[in-house]
Design a protein around this motif. Structure first.
Motif, PDB file in Angstrom:
ATOM      1  N   LYS A  95       0.973  -0.574   0.074  1.00  0.00           N
ATOM      2  CA  LYS A  95      -0.196   0.102  -0.120  1.00  0.00           C
ATOM      3  C   LYS A  95       0.680   1.393   0.231  1.00  0.00           C
ATOM      4  N   SER A  96      -0.062   2.042  -0.445  1.00  0.00           N
ATOM      5  CA  SER A  96       1.051   3.357   0.064  1.00  0.00           C
ATOM      6  C   SER A  96       0.326   5.098  -0.133  1.00  0.00           C
ATOM      7  N   ALA A  97       1.311   6.082   0.036  1.00  0.00           N
ATOM      8  CA  ALA A  97       0.733   7.282   0.353  1.00  0.00           C
ATOM      9  C   ALA A  97       1.870   7.747  -0.577  1.00  0.00           C
ATOM     10  N   ILE A  98       1.092   9.639  -1.085  1.00  0.00           N
ATOM     11  CA  ILE A  98       1.752  10.115  -1.131  1.00  0.00           C
ATOM     12  C   ILE A  98       1.511  11.443  -0.457  1.00  0.00           C
ATOM     13  N   TYR A  99       2.474  12.717  -0.004  1.00  0.00           N
ATOM     14  CA  TYR A  99       2.674  13.242   0.625  1.00  0.00           C
ATOM     15  C   TYR A  99       3.562  14.327   0.275  1.00  0.00           C
ATOM     16  N   ASP A 100       2.908  15.562   0.078  1.00  0.00           N
ATOM     17  CA  ASP A 100       3.400  17.060  -0.617  1.00  0.00           C
ATOM     18  C   ASP A 100       4.660  17.622  -0.035  1.00  0.00           C
ATOM     19  N   MET A 101       5.326  18.258   0.034  1.00  0.00           N
ATOM     20  CA  MET A 101       6.793  18.906   0.879  1.00  0.00           C
ATOM     21  C   MET A 101       5.987  19.866   1.561  1.00  0.00           C
ATOM     22  N   GLU A 102       4.625  20.294   1.572  1.00  0.00           N
ATOM     23  CA  GLU A 102       4.926  20.656   3.378  1.00  0.00           C
ATOM     24  C   GLU A 102       3.922  19.328   4.098  1.00  0.00           C
ATOM     25  N   TYR A 103       4.183  18.132   3.785  1.00  0.00           N
ATOM     26  CA  TYR A 103       3.701  17.240   5.157  1.00  0.00           C
ATOM     27  C   TYR A 103       2.141  17.223   4.664  1.00  0.00           C
ATOM     28  N   ILE A 104       1.403  17.816   3.514  1.00  0.00           N
ATOM     29  CA  ILE A 104       0.154  17.765   3.283  1.00  0.00           C
ATOM     30  C   ILE A 104      -0.034  16.433   2.363  1.00  0.00           C
ATOM     31  N   ASN A 105      -0.977  15.940   3.506  1.00  0.00           N
ATOM     32  CA  ASN A 105      -1.600  14.100   1.967  1.00  0.00           C
ATOM     33  C   ASN A 105      -1.699  14.426   0.832  1.00  0.00           C
ATOM     34  N   ILE A 106      -1.789  14.346  -0.290  1.00  0.00           N
ATOM     35  CA  ILE A 106      -2.301  14.354  -0.623  1.00  0.00           C
ATOM     36  C   ILE A 106      -2.929  13.049  -1.930  1.00  0.00           C
ATOM     37  N   PHE A 107      -2.768  12.056  -2.059  1.00  0.00           N
ATOM     38  CA  PHE A 107      -3.387  10.126  -2.147  1.00  0.00           C
ATOM     39  C   PHE A 107      -3.160   9.747  -0.776  1.00  0.00           C
ATOM     40  N   TYR A 154       7.711  22.502  -7.485  1.00  0.00           N
ATOM     41  CA  TYR A 154       6.996  23.395  -6.389  1.00  0.00           C
ATOM     42  C   TYR A 154       6.764  22.159  -5.457  1.00  0.00           C
ATOM     43  N   SER A 155       5.845  21.129  -5.433  1.00  0.00           N
ATOM     44  CA  SER A 155       4.657  19.988  -4.767  1.00  0.00           C
ATOM     45  C   SER A 155       3.666  21.191  -4.127  1.00  0.00           C
ATOM     46  N   GLY A 156       4.393  21.743  -3.102  1.00  0.00           N
ATOM     47  CA  GLY A 156       3.303  22.734  -1.759  1.00  0.00           C
ATOM     48  C   GLY A 156       3.272  23.370  -2.471  1.00  0.00           C
ATOM     49  N   GLU A 157       1.915  23.546  -1.433  1.00  0.00           N
ATOM     50  CA  GLU A 157       0.835  24.475  -2.284  1.00  0.00           C
ATOM     51  C   GLU A 157       1.527  25.921  -1.866  1.00  0.00           C
ATOM     52  N   GLU A 158       2.520  26.310  -0.646  1.00  0.00           N
ATOM     53  CA  GLU A 158       2.298  27.465  -0.644  1.00  0.00           C
ATOM     54  C   GLU A 158       3.704  27.799  -1.513  1.00  0.00           C
ATOM     55  N   ASN A 159       4.573  26.696  -1.602  1.00  0.00           N
ATOM     56  CA  ASN A 159       5.490  26.943  -2.645  1.00  0.00           C
ATOM     57  C   ASN A 159       5.245  26.904  -3.853  1.00  0.00           C
ATOM     58  N   VAL A 160       4.181  26.620  -4.146  1.00  0.00           N
ATOM     59  CA  VAL A 160       3.827  26.463  -6.065  1.00  0.00           C
ATOM     60  C   VAL A 160       3.399  27.820  -6.018  1.00  0.00           C
ATOM     61  N   GLY A 219       6.270  30.228  -6.171  1.00  0.00           N
ATOM     62  CA  GLY A 219       7.235  30.459  -7.489  1.00  0.00           C
ATOM     63  C   GLY A 219       6.802  31.303  -8.571  1.00  0.00           C
ATOM     64  N   LEU A 220       5.239  30.447  -8.446  1.00  0.00           N
ATOM     65  CA  LEU A 220       4.144  30.980  -9.820  1.00  0.00           C
ATOM     66  C   LEU A 220       4.276  32.333  -9.652  1.00  0.00           C
ATOM     67  N   PHE A 221       3.570  32.749  -8.554  1.00  0.00           N
ATOM     68  CA  PHE A 221       4.286  34.823  -8.141  1.00  0.00           C
ATOM     69  C   PHE A 221       5.615  35.193  -9.022  1.00  0.00           C
ATOM     70  N   HIS A 222       6.046  34.936  -7.626  1.00  0.00           N
ATOM     71  CA  HIS A 222       7.582  35.144  -8.771  1.00  0.00           C
ATOM     72  C   HIS A 222       8.287  35.067 -10.374  1.00  0.00           C
ATOM     73  N   TYR A 223       7.444  34.246 -10.909  1.00  0.00           N
ATOM     74  CA  TYR A 223       7.758  33.948 -12.384  1.00  0.00           C
ATOM     75  C   TYR A 223       6.625  35.030 -12.708  1.00  0.00           C
TER      76      TYR A 223
END
Lengths: 395, 113
Positions: A89-101, B47-53, B56-60
């Motif tokens: 089983k798996s999960a993906i999280y973004d850079m801010e540790y928010i669960n994507i799925f 950029y991955s995360g919401e804040e980062n995206v 990044g978008l704003f800056h570009y």
């Protein structure tokens, strides 16, 4: 002679056994702690080894999934179905540790550990170089098949017990080695006491019998005084002799318990010691009730003799000795030099002497305690320096 | 004449009914070969995360440069780097609002099944 030797050896063995038991208890306790620590390290090592074995497989799963995530990312406008796999089983999280799925069973994730166990699951955390679907962290989850734990615990118990037994045997050998000088010393002392006792018997009996038989009426006053002093000295030696005899010969004999009138026996012993007390002008103040105890006469005599003898020996000139007998207790107090409070717990130890100016081997109170223990009679000691000592026996 | 007035009013009302994202972003991006969703996925990839995206978008948008673009080299060579949007045409507040709308429209969270 062989029986006598065995008795002496047994008394040494008792004290040796105590020391041995204390040492071994401490030694085994420390050995157990060391073995426990080693077991913990071994368990942790096996745990890491097991995780390392899983890591290779989980890393392969992660790479498979990353490939499929890449496809999903690039064709997201056509299909938004998350790539699944029956093997894990798996999960993906973004850079801010928010669960994507996530399709994980165990939702708690430690992002900063590469691989770890949690609630019967193993999590493998893969940090992605390209953030497909915005995912920086990919978590792979598999069931933790914990067969290895049973094997590890079995090994720990088996080797732990064997190691503990070997260490205990080694400890036993070591303690015997360390205790040998003490054993030799005690053996020498006991042999000395045994020989002394044996040699004292005949001359002492002869002295005491002859003192009793001497006709004082035909003696001049000067000689009567001398005889009086000889009588005191002989009785003092006799008390020591009786203690030594008890210690060496009678200690392990079976008790011959009968109903003893404590009042009679105390009067008898006070009369015996009166000549010794009067030499130091010590006054007996006696308040006795007729109390019957079911006890060995010889043994209770040793107790009373030793307590009265000590009260005389360590008393001041012109002092007093109070003896009070009641239904449940006997009090013997003196107006003597007293005992330091810090030394009171050790006064019943064998060969323990606090006052070197008085004679003796330091065995009297050891005998008293031994006998009282046998009859479950407690003894409390209260003492103040230069005021006196009070011994209270309760039954 | 009446027909022309009606058409003008319809165009005008459509223009005013559009949000800041529609007015400031969609209109210009219509003519580009890469969709806004494709660009959004490229932002996510980098950029991955919401804040980062969003940052990044704003800056570009304010400081566009080929080195900071999320688009492919081929796209940059073909289309070129966008011109910066000056603040008097699109304020920071409006730009942030437009980016928020963009994020909400294309974010993947609720879409993955």
């Amino acid at each position: 002679m062989l029986v006598l030797k065995n008795r002496v050896t047994n008394s040494i063995l008792n004290s040796e056994r105590k020391s041995l038991l204390r040492f071994l208890t401490l030694y085994i306790l420390m050995s157990t702690v060391v073995i426990l620590l080693l077991s913990i390290f071994y368990y942790q090592y096996q745990d890491k080894l097991n995780l390392a074995n899983h890591r290779t497989q989980l890393s392969t799963y992660a790479h498979d999934l990353i490939r499929r995530l890449k496809r999903t990312h690039h064709f997201f406008d056509q299909s938004q179905i998350y790539p699944r796999d029956n093997r894990f089983k798996s999960a993906i999280y973004d850079m801010e540790y928010i669960n994507i799925f996530s399709i994980l069973d165990e939702k708690k994730v430690y992002f900063h550990k590469e691989i770890y166990r949690i609630n019967s699951k193993i999590h493998f955390v893969k940090v992605l170089d390209n953030y497909y679907l915005g995912a920086k962290y990919l978590i792979i989850e598999v069931d933790d098949i914990d067969d290895w734990i049973d094997e590890v615990i079995k090994n720990i118990i088996l080797y732990g017990v064997v190691a503990l037994l070997l260490l205990a045997l080694f400890g036993l050998y070591l303690s015997r080695l360390f205790l040998k000088p003490m054993r030799d010393y005690l053996m020498l002392l006991d042999t000395f006491i045994k020989d002394t006792t044996h040699e004292l018997n005949t001359p002492l009996s002869a002295i005491l019998a002859n003192i009793e038989m001497m006709d004082r009426e035909v003696m001049v006053e000067k000689n009567i005084k001398k005889l009086h002093r000889i009588n005191i000295a002989a009785k003092t030696v006799s008390t020591i002799y009786n203690d030594l005899t008890y210690l060496v010969l009678k200690r392990e004999n079976a008790s011959y318990n009968i109903d003893i009138n404590m009042q009679d026996i105390i009067y008898d012993r006070v009369e015996y010691f009166d000549i010794l007390a009067s030499s130091k002008k010590i006054e007996f103040r006696i308040d006795l009730e007729p109390i019957i105890l079911y006890i060995d006469k010889e043994k209770i005599t040793r107790v009373i003799d030793n307590l009265i003898s000590n009260a005389i020996k360590y008393n001041k000139r012109g002092g007093f000795i109070d003896i009070i007998l009641r239904d449940k207790y006997l009090v013997i107090s003196d107006s003597g030099i007293g005992i330091e409070e810090s030394k009171i717990p050790y006064i019943f130890d064998r060969y323990m002497r606090f006052n070197q100016s008085e004679g003796g081997f330091g065995i009297g109170l050891s005998i008293v305690k031994d006998i009282l223990n046998e009859y479950h009679i407690s003894i409390d000691v209260e003492s103040q320096i230069n005021i006196g000592t009070k011994m209270v026996l309760r039954w | 004449m009446v027909k022309k007035v009606v058409i003008f009013i319809i165009i005008l009302s459509n223009l005013y009914s559009q949000d800041i994202y529609q007015k400031s972003c969609v209109e210009c991006h219509k003519s580009l070969p890469a969709s806004l969703q494709r660009m959004f996925m490229n932002y996510l990839l980098v950029y991955s995360g919401e804040e980062n995206v969003k940052v990044g978008l704003f800056h570009y948008i304010r400081y566009p440069h080929k080195d900071t673009s999320v688009m492919s080299k081929l796209f940059i060579e073909t289309i070129g780097v966008k011109r910066p949007i000056p603040r008097h045409k699109l304020s920071d507040k409006d730009l942030k609002e437009a980016i928020d709308i963009y994020w909400e429209k294309y974010k993947v969270f609720d879409k993955i099944r």
